[in-house]
Scaffold this motif. Structure first.
Motif, PDB file in Angstrom:
ATOM      1  N   GLN B  24       0.876  -1.174   0.000  1.00  0.00           N
ATOM      2  CA  GLN B  24       0.000   0.000   0.000  1.00  0.00           C
ATOM      3  C   GLN B  24       0.913   1.223   0.000  1.00  0.00           C
ATOM      4  O   GLN B  24       1.749   1.375   0.896  1.00  0.00           O
ATOM      5  N   TYR B  26       1.300   5.279   0.104  1.00  0.00           N
ATOM      6  CA  TYR B  26       0.673   6.568   0.414  1.00  0.00           C
ATOM      7  C   TYR B  26       1.471   7.670  -0.277  1.00  0.00           C
ATOM      8  O   TYR B  26       2.681   7.755  -0.081  1.00  0.00           O
ATOM      9  N   PHE B  35      -4.057  16.422  -6.246  1.00  0.00           N
ATOM     10  CA  PHE B  35      -4.195  14.975  -6.067  1.00  0.00           C
ATOM     11  C   PHE B  35      -5.054  14.363  -7.181  1.00  0.00           C
ATOM     12  O   PHE B  35      -4.860  13.215  -7.549  1.00  0.00           O
ATOM     13  N   ASN B  36      -6.001  15.150  -7.705  1.00  0.00           N
ATOM     14  CA  ASN B  36      -6.844  14.632  -8.800  1.00  0.00           C
ATOM     15  C   ASN B  36      -5.975  14.186  -9.969  1.00  0.00           C
ATOM     16  O   ASN B  36      -6.180  13.115 -10.540  1.00  0.00           O
ATOM     17  N   PHE B  39      -4.001  10.995  -9.114  1.00  0.00           N
ATOM     18  CA  PHE B  39      -4.804   9.769  -9.156  1.00  0.00           C
ATOM     19  C   PHE B  39      -5.105   9.365 -10.606  1.00  0.00           C
ATOM     20  O   PHE B  39      -5.207   8.180 -10.915  1.00  0.00           O
ATOM     21  N   LYS B  40      -5.248  10.357 -11.481  1.00  0.00           N
ATOM     22  CA  LYS B  40      -5.556  10.039 -12.887  1.00  0.00           C
ATOM     23  C   LYS B  40      -4.361   9.404 -13.597  1.00  0.00           C
ATOM     24  O   LYS B  40      -4.539   8.617 -14.518  1.00  0.00           O
ATOM     25  N   PHE B  49      -1.656  -0.908  -3.811  1.00  0.00           N
ATOM     26  CA  PHE B  49      -2.849  -0.118  -3.508  1.00  0.00           C
ATOM     27  C   PHE B  49      -2.394   1.313  -3.215  1.00  0.00           C
ATOM     28  O   PHE B  49      -1.389   1.510  -2.547  1.00  0.00           O
ATOM     29  N   SER B  50      -3.139   2.285  -3.729  1.00  0.00           N
ATOM     30  CA  SER B  50      -2.712   3.683  -3.602  1.00  0.00           C
ATOM     31  C   SER B  50      -3.623   4.480  -2.682  1.00  0.00           C
ATOM     32  O   SER B  50      -4.828   4.232  -2.618  1.00  0.00           O
ATOM     33  N   ALA B  51      -3.036   5.459  -2.025  1.00  0.00           N
ATOM     34  CA  ALA B  51      -3.825   6.416  -1.244  1.00  0.00           C
ATOM     35  C   ALA B  51      -3.103   7.756  -1.261  1.00  0.00           C
ATOM     36  O   ALA B  51      -1.871   7.805  -1.305  1.00  0.00           O
ATOM     37  N   GLY B  52      -3.858   8.829  -1.266  1.00  0.00           N
ATOM     38  CA  GLY B  52      -3.283  10.168  -1.202  1.00  0.00           C
ATOM     39  C   GLY B  52      -3.425  10.704   0.209  1.00  0.00           C
ATOM     40  O   GLY B  52      -4.485  10.568   0.816  1.00  0.00           O
ATOM     41  N   VAL B  53      -2.360  11.291   0.718  1.00  0.00           N
ATOM     42  CA  VAL B  53      -2.394  11.806   2.092  1.00  0.00           C
ATOM     43  C   VAL B  53      -2.039  13.287   2.088  1.00  0.00           C
ATOM     44  O   VAL B  53      -0.889  13.659   1.846  1.00  0.00           O
ATOM     45  N   PRO B  54      -3.042  14.148   2.332  1.00  0.00           N
ATOM     46  CA  PRO B  54      -2.767  15.583   2.310  1.00  0.00           C
ATOM     47  C   PRO B  54      -2.239  16.067   3.658  1.00  0.00           C
ATOM     48  O   PRO B  54      -2.694  15.606   4.700  1.00  0.00           O
ATOM     49  N   PHE B  62       0.203   9.863   9.942  1.00  0.00           N
ATOM     50  CA  PHE B  62      -0.256   8.468   9.995  1.00  0.00           C
ATOM     51  C   PHE B  62      -0.331   7.996  11.448  1.00  0.00           C
ATOM     52  O   PHE B  62       0.372   8.534  12.312  1.00  0.00           O
TER      53      PHE B  62
END
Lengths: 238, 238
Positions: B24, B26, B35-36, B39-40, B49-54, B62
């Motif tokens: 995973q 981040y 972030f849009n 992700f694109k 697996f991806s996640a964005g963390v602002p 975290f």
């Protein structure tokens, strides 16, 4: 939800020396969602760590055994796509000239129901892998009474209205008839029995509680409100 | 990086029945990051697996003990803010009329250095809490040779050039002098010794390896390339 988990934890640890819990919340939506806006409106000083997770909830999104609680709110009425037969001119389930299965024949409704079952199977399998043992899932979604056909439901009639508007636009030459034919809403509003059946068949979860939230339709039909409502639901995909 | 971890894992498990690893990742950046777009452009079928963390990496991002590997690439030269003294007209460290400490007096450079130490302390403390025991951190960042003052470095001279451009614009009345005075770049390019000192002082990490990547300046100075470079770095904050 964070507060509820904290309260539960504190009540379980009563008397003993409870550790302070830390929360990490993942916000999931399609890749096309505006995550930038989401991140901007999250409170600066929040009681949890945030992350955005792009992708379809019909697929795996997280590593195995990493989630404690999954909450899906007003999302699981969406199918992963439009049922293929519905757009196939040679299929008895072809839904030509319509955008939903509101008044559709049995074959069309069955195509929607069949995809609903497959999608839920994918959803439940994915979450079953991602949740820790003993993890919990809370789902809210708009449904229909047992045995109701789409033409007997508010959502079905609203979607029929959308189809009728698109049909009018095609008749006036604003959009082509082919475009209207090629568009169907990928939605399925299940009954409690539909849900029970897919969850029991899948055998990865047990139903701890099921509740009905009544949401009576307002007596007066407000066209502006309805069109805003429909725009919010359908504008992105039309 | 995923491949490297997989290879290492496989070599460690040789002979025994190795489980398939799941990853995973981040992606962290400021809330204002796009972030849009990120992700694109992520591959649809990726091995993780991806996640964005602002949020700022100078703070906690975290829950405790949830990261195995942290990678910071070309980011830790950014300070959390401009040193306050540098913008305080009554301070001996005031950097009036400049946008960086390139030719600045000792007090200004010390204000930058002091904030660098505090920021790194925050960064190391946050990551030390978030990493699992035995977790690893890999950091790449642009630095300077030991003992070099900003006016002897490429980055320092490039930032001086930016300051000089803003100064010219103020002289021509395009922007106000106050605006130029109020703007300073929140950057600090540390030497290897600076880094060693903050890491040893902090006492939460040990340095396993430190390497220098040489990146010789091109002989010819290309103004268009340099202005694009500067725009990419500074446009968002000017």
């Amino acid at each position: 939800m964070v507060e509820a988990v904290e309260l539960k934890y504190q009540s379980m640890q009563q008397g003993s020396c409870a550790q302070t819990l830390e929360f990490q919340i993942y916000f999931n939506d399609h890749v096309d969602n505006d995550f930038n806006m989401l991140f901007k409106i999250l409170p600066f000083s929040s009681p949890y760590f945030s992350a955005g997770v792009p992708g379809s909830f019909h697929n795996r999104l997280f590593p195995k055994g990493t989630l404690h609680l999954v909450h899906s709110n007003y999302a699981l009425q969406w199918l992963s796509k439009v049922p293929e037969e519905v757009q196939d001119k040679n299929s008895p389930a072809c839904n030509k000239g319509k955008t939903y299965c509101t008044w559709a024949k049995k074959e069309v409704r069955e195509a929607y129901y069949s995809l609903f079952r497959n999608d839920w199977k994918s959803f439940l399998n994915a979450r079953a892998e991602e949740l820790v043992e003993g993890g919990l899932m809370a789902i809210q979604l708009p449904g229909v009474p047992h045995g109701a056909v789409p033409s007997q439901t508010g959502a079905g009639l609203l979607l029929e209205l959308l189809g009728s508007c698109l049909d009018d636009m095609a008749k006036r030459g604003i959009i082509s008839e082919e475009k209207v034919d090629s568009f169907n809403m990928p939605l399925y509003f299940p009954s409690a029995q539909d849900l029970e059946r897919v969850i029991v068949m899948n055998n990865k979860f047990t139903i701890e509680r099921m509740e009905f939230l009544s949401q009576p339709e307002k007596e007066s039909f407000d066209p502006i409100l309805k069109s805003l409502h429909m725009r919010a639901i359908a504008e992105g995909i039309i």
